[in-house]
Enzyme design. Structure first.
Site, PDB file in Angstrom:
ATOM      1  N   LYS A 126     -21.648 -20.066  -2.561  1.00 14.51           N
ATOM      2  CA  LYS A 126     -21.451 -18.610  -2.449  1.00 14.51           C
ATOM      3  C   LYS A 126     -21.729 -17.930  -3.787  1.00 14.51           C
ATOM      4  O   LYS A 126     -22.298 -16.844  -3.832  1.00 14.51           O
ATOM      5  CB  LYS A 126     -20.038 -18.300  -1.982  1.00 14.51           C
ATOM      6  CG  LYS A 126     -19.873 -18.583  -0.497  1.00 14.51           C
ATOM      7  CD  LYS A 126     -18.772 -17.776   0.148  1.00 14.51           C
ATOM      8  CE  LYS A 126     -18.627 -18.110   1.613  1.00 14.51           C
ATOM      9  NZ  LYS A 126     -17.312 -18.650   1.956  1.00 14.51           N
ATOM     10  N   LYS A 212     -27.341 -24.940   8.693  1.00 11.86           N
ATOM     11  CA  LYS A 212     -26.497 -24.817   9.890  1.00 11.86           C
ATOM     12  C   LYS A 212     -26.670 -23.449  10.548  1.00 11.86           C
ATOM     13  O   LYS A 212     -27.018 -22.470   9.879  1.00 11.86           O
ATOM     14  CB  LYS A 212     -25.033 -25.057   9.519  1.00 11.86           C
ATOM     15  CG  LYS A 212     -24.332 -23.872   8.903  1.00 11.86           C
ATOM     16  CD  LYS A 212     -22.834 -24.063   8.879  1.00 11.86           C
ATOM     17  CE  LYS A 212     -22.132 -22.796   8.415  1.00 11.86           C
ATOM     18  NZ  LYS A 212     -21.507 -22.007   9.447  1.00 11.86           N
ATOM     19  N   LYS A 215     -23.280 -17.198  11.173  1.00 14.24           N
ATOM     20  CA  LYS A 215     -23.168 -15.784  11.534  1.00 14.24           C
ATOM     21  C   LYS A 215     -23.964 -14.919  10.574  1.00 14.24           C
ATOM     22  O   LYS A 215     -24.492 -13.898  10.940  1.00 14.24           O
ATOM     23  CB  LYS A 215     -21.706 -15.338  11.409  1.00 14.24           C
ATOM     24  CG  LYS A 215     -20.818 -15.856  12.494  1.00 14.24           C
ATOM     25  CD  LYS A 215     -19.578 -14.970  12.592  1.00 14.24           C
ATOM     26  CE  LYS A 215     -18.392 -15.747  13.069  1.00 14.24           C
ATOM     27  NZ  LYS A 215     -17.572 -16.277  11.983  1.00 14.24           N
TER      28      LYS A 215
END
Ligand code: ADP
Ligand code: TRP
Length: 350
Positions: A126, A212, A215
């Protein structure tokens, strides 16, 4: 049903094992969330004492603009119910409705170390992406795993149904639970583990062959959302990345082809999987046929859930009742743990 005995304060309790899990309301629920986690919540609610929640505080660590939060939270809640969570069998709540969570989080921030949090792979990822887009790194992002540990241990859970991407967070939860017990000399918190019915935790691949399904993916075609129409699902599957096809028998499969087979394994019958496996291995496979079959099986998995989400979203009275009653039960359980934790720390005042 498995029984567990653990030491709680001064008493030993025999009770159903406790399960906790949650999803962040950062976007529409996708097939990765469903197959990796929510499907397991549903299967576990019969046999365990289960708590499933919507992690709205966690979503603020990366999506601080809360304008869409009520709508997204309702969508996650309706998706839980449409997938089969039953408020009679499990406790469903919103994380920010439980004030004991931020209180225990504050106490756990005193025993979590900056160095260990900085090493967690999801934090490093992140940091990389936030820095690329010129954003600062907040203390909330660094202590994300502390909040997640507290979500789990506030109900003294031992099983946590999650996808593979959450493994390092669960490990941190175990570390913090053990550290607290050792520091204060009582075994208040059991060790939590990721759970997928005896199998490896799942990682549902994205359709464009990069990592993966997620969202927050930049490419909306890389994920199948539980709200997608049948036509959207078919279109996305037909566009999924493939190669030119195998040229030798039993050839090793490149990642994007493996991904399609993984998806087949999850939504199609074993016979269908075996059929395309054989065709791949004898070099007669036509990816168009595989994709058509996969798309139909995907539509059959998603469509009934999508239709129920739409119905449940309209029933705001029901949604409100579910989270009000769930919140009450979750607060009672959380308050009992928080009191024990404060007693152990020595915060006992006249
Ligand atoms: P996302 O990562 O898409 O934002 P969340 O962080 O809210 O989703 O994850 C909710 C649950 O879904 C977690 O248990 C997470 O491990 C699981 N999950 C998310 N993406 C996948 C995936 N591609 N494969 C398997 N499980 C996943
Ligand atoms: N971090 C999880 C995710 O991104 C969401 C989450 C927050 C969670 N608290 C949790 C999952 C506690 C399981 C248990 O998917």
């Amino acid at each position: 049903m498995e029984q567990s005995a653990y030491f709680c304060g001064m008493k030993t309790l025999d009770k159903k094992e406790i399960v906790v899990s949650g999803s962040r309301p950062t976007g529409l629920i996708h097939l990765g969330n469903y197959l990796g986690a929510i499907n397991n919540y549903v299967k576990m609610q019969d046999d365990f004492q289960s708590y499933f929640f919507i992690a709205d505080y966690h979503s603020l660590t990366t999506h601080y603009d809360a304008r869409n939060l009520p709508q997204l939270t309702n969508e996650v809640l309706a998706t839980y119910l449409a997938c089969g969570l039953d408020p009679e069998k499990c406790t469903i709540y919103i994380q920010s409705h439980i004030p004991q969570i931020p209180e225990l989080y504050l106490l756990f921030n005193m025993i979590a170390y900056k160095g260990e949090l900085e090493k967690i792979p999801t934090f490093k990822d992140k940091v990389r992406s936030q820095e690329q887009s010129g954003k600062s790194i907040s203390a909330g992002l660094l202590t994300y795993p502390v909040l997640m540990a507290v979500d789990i241990i506030i109900h003294r859970a031992v099983k946590v149904p999650v996808g593979k991407d959450q493994e390092s967070h669960i490990e941190m939860a175990r570390t913090l639970a053990n550290r607290f017990n050792n520091l204060f000399g009582e075994k208040l918190f059991p060790e939590p583990y990721g759970f997928n019915f005896g199998e490896e935790l799942l990682k549902i691949p994205s359709l464009d062959g990069t990592g993966k399904m997620s969202k927050s993916a930049e490419n909306p075609n890389s994920a199948i959302y539980m709200m997608d129409t049948d036509a959207q699902i078919r279109k996305k599957i037909m566009k999924a990345k493939t190669d030119l096809g195998p040229t030798e028998p039993n050839q090793q499969r490149p990642e994007e082809i493996n991904n399609l087979f993984d998806l087949l394994r999850l939504v199609s019958t074993p016979d269908t999987l075996a059929h395309f496996d054989e065709q791949y291995n004898n070099c007669t496979i036509r990816y168009g046929d595989l994709k058509k079959q996969l798309a139909e099986d995907m539509v059959n998995t998603v469509a009934p859930i999508r239709n129920r989400i739409e119905d449940i979203m309209r029933d705001t009275t029901y949604l409100h009742r579910v989270i009000t009653e769930g919140g009450e039960k979750a607060r009672a359980s959380a308050a009992a743990t928080l009191n024990e934790a404060k007693r152990m720390i020595g915060m006992r005042y006249v």
